[in-house]
Design a protein around this motif. Structure first.
Motif, PDB file in Angstrom:
ATOM      1  N   GLY A  12       0.846  -1.201   0.000  1.00 47.62           N
ATOM      2  CA  GLY A  12       0.000   0.000   0.000  1.00 47.62           C
ATOM      3  C   GLY A  12       0.879   1.248   0.000  1.00 47.62           C
ATOM      4  N   ARG A  73       1.245  -5.217  -5.865  1.00 47.78           N
ATOM      5  CA  ARG A  73       1.236  -6.450  -5.087  1.00 47.78           C
ATOM      6  C   ARG A  73       1.616  -7.551  -6.077  1.00 47.78           C
ATOM      7  N   THR A 126       3.755   2.675   5.759  1.00 49.82           N
ATOM      8  CA  THR A 126       2.336   2.300   5.708  1.00 49.82           C
ATOM      9  C   THR A 126       1.555   3.269   6.573  1.00 49.82           C
ATOM     10  N   ILE A 127       0.358   3.619   6.115  1.00 48.41           N
ATOM     11  CA  ILE A 127      -0.440   4.530   6.945  1.00 48.41           C
ATOM     12  C   ILE A 127      -0.938   3.831   8.212  1.00 48.41           C
ATOM     13  N   ASP A 128      -0.860   2.491   8.231  1.00 49.63           N
ATOM     14  CA  ASP A 128      -1.463   1.742   9.340  1.00 49.63           C
ATOM     15  C   ASP A 128      -0.712   1.817  10.665  1.00 49.63           C
ATOM     16  N   MET A 170      -9.386   3.397   7.635  1.00 47.16           N
ATOM     17  CA  MET A 170      -8.581   2.225   7.268  1.00 47.16           C
ATOM     18  C   MET A 170      -7.905   1.592   8.483  1.00 47.16           C
ATOM     19  N   GLY A 171      -7.439   0.412   8.263  1.00 52.55           N
ATOM     20  CA  GLY A 171      -6.797  -0.361   9.322  1.00 52.55           C
ATOM     21  C   GLY A 171      -7.393  -1.758   9.314  1.00 52.55           C
ATOM     22  N   ARG A 172      -6.941  -2.547   8.343  1.00 54.59           N
ATOM     23  CA  ARG A 172      -7.498  -3.899   8.167  1.00 54.59           C
ATOM     24  C   ARG A 172      -7.232  -4.741   9.406  1.00 54.59           C
ATOM     25  N   GLU A 223     -11.704  -0.246  10.004  1.00 46.99           N
ATOM     26  CA  GLU A 223     -12.338  -1.231   9.114  1.00 46.99           C
ATOM     27  C   GLU A 223     -12.175  -2.650   9.656  1.00 46.99           C
ATOM     28  N   HIS A 250      -9.874   5.390   0.360  1.00 51.18           N
ATOM     29  CA  HIS A 250      -8.504   5.676  -0.078  1.00 51.18           C
ATOM     30  C   HIS A 250      -8.128   7.151  -0.028  1.00 51.18           C
ATOM     31  N   ARG A 253      -5.265   7.591   2.107  1.00 52.89           N
ATOM     32  CA  ARG A 253      -3.952   7.081   1.687  1.00 52.89           C
ATOM     33  C   ARG A 253      -3.161   8.116   0.883  1.00 52.89           C
TER      34      ARG A 253
HETATM   35  O1  F6P Z   1      -2.033   0.585   3.451  1.00 48.16           O
HETATM   36  C1  F6P Z   1      -2.707  -0.268   4.346  1.00 48.16           C
HETATM   37  C2  F6P Z   1      -4.147  -0.303   4.000  1.00 48.16           C
HETATM   38  O2  F6P Z   1      -4.476   1.030   3.898  1.00 48.16           O
HETATM   39  C3  F6P Z   1      -5.108  -1.011   4.913  1.00 48.16           C
HETATM   40  O3  F6P Z   1      -5.493  -0.286   6.033  1.00 48.16           O
HETATM   41  C4  F6P Z   1      -6.246  -1.294   3.966  1.00 48.16           C
HETATM   42  O4  F6P Z   1      -7.079  -2.299   4.381  1.00 48.16           O
HETATM   43  C5  F6P Z   1      -5.521  -1.668   2.738  1.00 48.16           C
HETATM   44  O5  F6P Z   1      -4.327  -0.906   2.738  1.00 48.16           O
HETATM   45  C6  F6P Z   1      -6.263  -1.494   1.482  1.00 48.16           C
HETATM   46  O6  F6P Z   1      -5.373  -1.484   0.409  1.00 48.16           O
HETATM   47  P1  F6P Z   1      -5.743  -1.784  -1.100  1.00 48.16           P
HETATM   48  O7  F6P Z   1      -7.021  -1.121  -1.391  1.00 48.16           O
HETATM   49  O8  F6P Z   1      -4.584  -1.215  -1.843  1.00 48.16           O
HETATM   50  O9  F6P Z   1      -5.816  -3.270  -1.219  1.00 48.16           O
END
Ligand code: F6P
Ligand code: ADP
Length: 319
Positions: A12, A73, A126-128, A170-172, A223, A250, A253
């Protein structure tokens, strides 16, 4: 001393990646090393998308979000064959060391590359803010400020309509963005994956605060803690409050990096270049209690960085 190093951004994207690229290139040139840019993360490494960078090629980027090198990715890099292909490409170009900027996935890939004999230094991007070994990751501060701006705006309209507004951020797997922005924004509730969520209790608290005269409430939902839409529906049903949901997505981001992220990225990248020039590998640079520190790359990817419970407790107390 290494003669030729490369830099890449992966996973990300986050604000501050460009400041790190700029710093790495200019410090390396100052140290007498040649620098290559690898495009699109490990995809570019495996598909041989790389070229030499100059001081001019990283001009006018310190203020830009995203990454001029692109990111991606790449499933192929997760296979031994893919990684061998990537290493062969690096060696063919005479690249002796690589700086990888990314999140935990990217740093896991970096560790494997280091184990294959390439000199590798990782930087937490990473923003996380979920990388062990650093108090702050590059991009986190900017993202939190973006969320804070959204909270301030939602307060205006929530107050005008006497609503409960849920903001999904955000924050999976990590509640850092929700926690920091929720504390800074004075959110009534912060829902994060690291803390048990008792929705019935939250509904009771919302009813009580409304009965005591509170006009509106803001709830920040990471999230990874669940869908704000579903939580909002339940709150509306249980409390009778009018709820609205906003998913920032996003937007958080991107954007011009904050001063903090630019400085952090520039300083971490400088240290990464100097470490490579001294023959170091398999490490990550981070920022702990005001100091730039290096940590073992294996530790950075194996240990889990939790949220700060004292911050959570304070946010709850102040709400
Ligand atoms: O960069 C980390 C993150 O922002 C997570 O918090 C988020 O779930 C994920 O990336 C989403 O990324 P993408 O939409 O690029 O799959
Ligand atoms: P982030 O770095 O933001 O956490 P990802 O988890 O998507 O993002 O990882 C980015 C890329 O890093 C992946 O697409 C893959 O190419 C590489 N990567 C991630 N995990 C591994 C792993 N265990 N082994 C090798 N490469 C990996």
């Amino acid at each position: 001393m290494l003669k030729r190093i490369a830099i890449m951004t992966s996973g990300g994207d986050c604000p501050g990646m460009n400041a790190a690229i700029r710093s790495a290139v200019r410090v390396a040139l100052h140290e007498g090393m040649e620098v290559w840019g690898i495009y699109n993360g490990y995809a570019g490494m495996t598909n041989d998308e790389m070229e030499q960078l100059t001081s001019r090629s990283v001009g006018d980027i310190i203020q830009r979000g995203g990454t001029v090198l692109g990111t991606a990715r790449c499933e192929e890099f997760k296979t031994p064959e893919g990684r061998q292909k990537a290493l062969d490409n690096l060696r063919r170009h005479g690249i002796e060391g690589v700086i990888v900027i990314g999140g935990d996935g990217s740093l896991s890939g970096a560790k494997l590359l280091a184990d294959m004999g390439m000199a590798v230094v990782g930087l937490p991007g990473t923003i996380d803010n979920d990388i062990w070994g650093t108090d702050y990751t590059i991009g986190f501060d900017t993202a939190v400020n973006t969320v804070l701006d959204a909270i301030n705006k939602l307060r205006d309209t929530a107050s005008a309509h006497r609503r409960v507004i849920l903001l999904e951020v955000m924050g999976r797997n990590s509640g850092w963005i929700a926690l920091a922005s929720g504390l800074a924004g004075g959110a009534e509730h912060i829902l994060i994956p690291e803390m048990k969520i008792d929705l019935d209790d939250i509904c009771q608290q919302l009813i009580q605060s409304r009965d005591s005269g509170k006009k509106y409430s803001i709830i920040v939902v990471a999230e990874g803690a669940g869908s704000a839409a579903a939580i909002g529906e339940k709150i509306a049903k249980e409390t009778g409050a009018e709820t609205r949901v906003s998913v920032l997505g996003h937007i958080q981001r991107g954007g011009s990096p904050s001063a903090f992220d630019r400085i952090l990225a520039s300083m971490l990248a400088e240290r990464a270049v100097l470490a490579l020039s001294q023959g170091l590998s398999n490490i990550m640079f981070g920022y702990k209690t005001g100091l730039i520190v290096n940590v073992d790359l294996g530790d950075a990817i194996s240990y889990k960085k939790g949220i700060d419970p004292t911050m959570f407790r304070l946010a709850t107390l102040l709400s």
